[in-house]
Enzyme design. Sequence first.
Site, PDB file in Angstrom:
ATOM      1  N   PHE A 259       0.993  -1.236   0.135  1.00  0.00           N
ATOM      2  CA  PHE A 259      -0.146   0.048   0.060  1.00  0.00           C
ATOM      3  C   PHE A 259       0.978   1.158  -0.011  1.00  0.00           C
ATOM      4  CE2 PHE A 259      -2.091   2.965   2.914  1.00  0.00           C
ATOM      5  CZ  PHE A 259      -3.184   3.637   2.146  1.00  0.00           C
TER       6      PHE A 259
ATOM      7  N   ILE B  61      13.249 -11.450   3.368  1.00  0.00           N
ATOM      8  CA  ILE B  61      13.915 -10.250   3.637  1.00  0.00           C
ATOM      9  C   ILE B  61      15.089 -10.181   4.804  1.00  0.00           C
ATOM     10  CG2 ILE B  61      12.095  -8.651   2.777  1.00  0.00           C
ATOM     11  CD1 ILE B  61      11.481  -7.998   5.616  1.00  0.00           C
TER      12      ILE B  61
ATOM     13  N   LYS C  16       9.318  -2.210  15.138  1.00  0.00           N
ATOM     14  CA  LYS C  16       9.931  -0.983  14.290  1.00  0.00           C
ATOM     15  C   LYS C  16      10.819  -0.348  15.167  1.00  0.00           C
ATOM     16  CE  LYS C  16       7.913   0.000  11.018  1.00  0.00           C
ATOM     17  NZ  LYS C  16       8.307  -0.648   9.823  1.00  0.00           N
TER      18      LYS C  16
END
Length: 345
Positions: free
Chosen positions: A18, A66, A173
């Site tokens: 997105f 990843i 994060k």
Amino acid sequence: MPKPTSEQTILVTGAAGFVAAHVMNSFLEKGYKIRGTVRTEKSADSVRKSHSKYADRLSFVFVQDIAASGAFDEAVKGVDGVIHTASPFILNVEDSERDLLIPAIKGTTGVLEALAKNNPDATRVVITSSFASIIDMSQGYRPGYTYSEADWNPATYDEAKADNGGFAYCASKCFAERAAFDYVEKNKPTFSVATICPPMTYGPIAHTVASMDKLNTSSADIWRFMNGTTEEVPLTDFCGFVDVRDLADAHLRAFETPEAANQRFLVTGGNYSYQKVCDVLNALPGLGEGKVPVGKPGTTPEGEVYKYDTSRAKEVLGMRFRGLEECVMDTAESLLGLEKAMAMA
């Protein structure tokens, strides 16, 4: 002299996402070429479809995991910069360390290590971090407090490892962003890093969506109010928002602005609540009578909540942010258009 944008290639990780779709639009509109990382040929095809206007400036490289060693070694060769948007966004997991913490941290440091090893000419890496890496979740709505880039989520690794929900995601994060700045400080690479820290991100859809039940998390967050599946206005967990188009612009500006080197940027259009979202939706025609919950219009059930200092983004990057009404209206219009297109397909 720097190369003209038409001769520069930017690597965008997680290209089918997105946020990445809007980031790519921002760079493509400026004339850059994009190399996107995807997991499958199907994902590459979806990006080609959503960005068909720029097909001649798109290329892809496949990265299955990843967090794998050397995952980005080939992807970074020859690019002029990297926009790293890829990171797991999962709020319910079986194993937080395996599914959130390790992929977020290793995915980020892996990009930096690959660039240092394989591409000495790249100038900057811009990393999509999050307000989750800034907020102290233990403080709740924290009335009277103003968050800025000086704040860091104080969660410990052991606390995050023991959690299997939103707390672990927020911590992931923070750990990933800290790892990026630690890498730069320790290794002094030829490139610089900038991080972008958005709260909840809403806005029109620019990526390919398979069906209305496969929307990205934040679009689904709005759609549930529009399709009648959420009948009551819930409390708001995170009380800040940013329009995805502004977020994409922030990535572009952070790449192009020399003064953004090795800085983090809090980007937000300000406070919001689900009540305010529903107020905007209920004022729009065409949603169908009684679908959007009414709640208590004009109120904020949460009461007083924390604020944000976005002066760095405004002063260094020249950012200006869309308001909630424009953001929600454009999101709703995009979702209604998507639903109509799918019904006609």
